[in-house]
Scaffold this motif. Structure first.
Motif, mmCIF file in Angstrom:
data_model
loop_
_atom_site.group_PDB
_atom_site.id
_atom_site.type_symbol
_atom_site.label_atom_id
_atom_site.label_comp_id
_atom_site.label_asym_id
_atom_site.label_seq_id
_atom_site.Cartn_x
_atom_site.Cartn_y
_atom_site.Cartn_z
ATOM 1 N N GLU A 1 43.581 36.403 31.543
ATOM 2 C CA GLU A 1 43.735 36.995 32.880
ATOM 3 C C GLU A 1 44.586 38.249 32.848
ATOM 4 O OE1 GLU A 1 44.998 34.250 35.870
ATOM 5 O OE2 GLU A 1 43.549 32.750 35.229
ATOM 6 N N ASP B 1 36.793 35.050 35.871
ATOM 7 C CA ASP B 1 36.147 33.739 35.846
ATOM 8 C C ASP B 1 35.525 33.404 37.205
ATOM 9 O OD1 ASP B 1 38.153 32.691 37.557
ATOM 10 O OD2 ASP B 1 39.374 32.065 35.861
ATOM 11 N N GLU B 2 34.831 32.274 37.251
ATOM 12 C CA GLU B 2 34.071 31.894 38.440
ATOM 13 C C GLU B 2 34.961 31.681 39.662
ATOM 14 O OE1 GLU B 2 33.764 30.274 35.468
ATOM 15 O OE2 GLU B 2 31.887 31.192 34.834
ATOM 16 N N TYR B 3 36.132 31.086 39.463
ATOM 17 C CA TYR B 3 37.034 30.834 40.585
ATOM 18 C C TYR B 3 37.506 32.155 41.197
ATOM 19 C CZ TYR B 3 41.068 29.406 43.295
ATOM 20 O OH TYR B 3 41.962 29.225 44.321
ATOM 21 N N GLN B 4 37.878 33.093 40.351
ATOM 22 C CA GLN B 4 38.314 34.395 40.856
ATOM 23 C C GLN B 4 37.172 35.121 41.560
ATOM 24 O OE1 GLN B 4 39.837 35.772 37.048
ATOM 25 N NE2 GLN B 4 41.876 35.948 37.956
ATOM 26 N N ARG B 5 35.962 35.004 41.021
ATOM 27 C CA ARG B 5 34.801 35.615 41.675
ATOM 28 C C ARG B 5 34.572 35.016 43.057
ATOM 29 N NH1 ARG B 5 31.202 35.070 36.783
ATOM 30 N NH2 ARG B 5 31.892 36.817 35.552
ATOM 31 N N MET B 6 34.724 33.699 43.155
ATOM 32 C CA MET B 6 34.539 33.047 44.446
ATOM 33 C C MET B 6 35.585 33.539 45.447
ATOM 34 S SD MET B 6 35.069 29.164 45.754
ATOM 35 C CE MET B 6 36.777 29.416 45.405
ATOM 36 N N ARG B 7 36.824 33.641 45.029
ATOM 37 C CA ARG B 7 37.900 34.122 45.909
ATOM 38 C C ARG B 7 37.644 35.574 46.318
ATOM 39 N NH1 ARG B 7 43.333 32.450 44.747
ATOM 40 N NH2 ARG B 7 43.760 33.913 46.416
#
Length: 133
Positions: A3, A67-73
């Motif tokens: 990150e 990552d996917e979580y950051q993309r979702m946020r």
């Protein structure tokens, strides 16, 4: 560690793009505005868009690296910012028909930036509270 490396790369690319934008913006204002109308003036006045396109590239590269979580946020904050911007600009459009002064299209970008910042802050606070409870 990933990150931090991704964040550093993003900040570096974005800062470079912003510097290019500012330099071209100042040059276009200084040299483009006094030019007579025509193709050369148009090209010079549009030249800051090179820096803007570099900013878009930096953002796209950043989204590809996170990552996917950051993309979702990120998607959630952008969706909220898009909705807020739509509400504000449509509301002002109605106010213009009531006699309010016409605003430049540049103001839409400012509303979007502020909306994105507000949405990101609210979502971060909400996520922090969820983790703490």
């Amino acid at each position: 560690m990933h990150e931090k490396r991704v964040g550093r790369a993003y900040r570096s690319e974005l800062l470079t793009a912003i510097v290019v934008y500012v330099v071209l913006l100042l040059a276009s204002i200084r040299y483009g505005r006094p030019l007579d109308g025509g193709v050369l003036r148009t090209v010079v006045l549009l030249s800051p868009m090179i820096g803007f396109c570099l900013m878009i590239r930096a953002i796209a590269r950043h989204v590809a690296r996170i990552d996917e979580y950051q993309r979702m946020r990120l998607l959630e904050s952008l969706a909220l910012a898009f909705g807020i911007t739509g509400a504000v600009t449509f509301s002002y459009g109605f106010l213009e028909t009531a006699g309010f002064p016409k605003l430049s299209m540049f103001s839409v970008w400012m509303v979007m930036g502020v909306s994105w910042g507000v949405a990101s802050t609210i979502l971060s606070l909400r996520a922090r509270r969820a983790v703490e409870s």
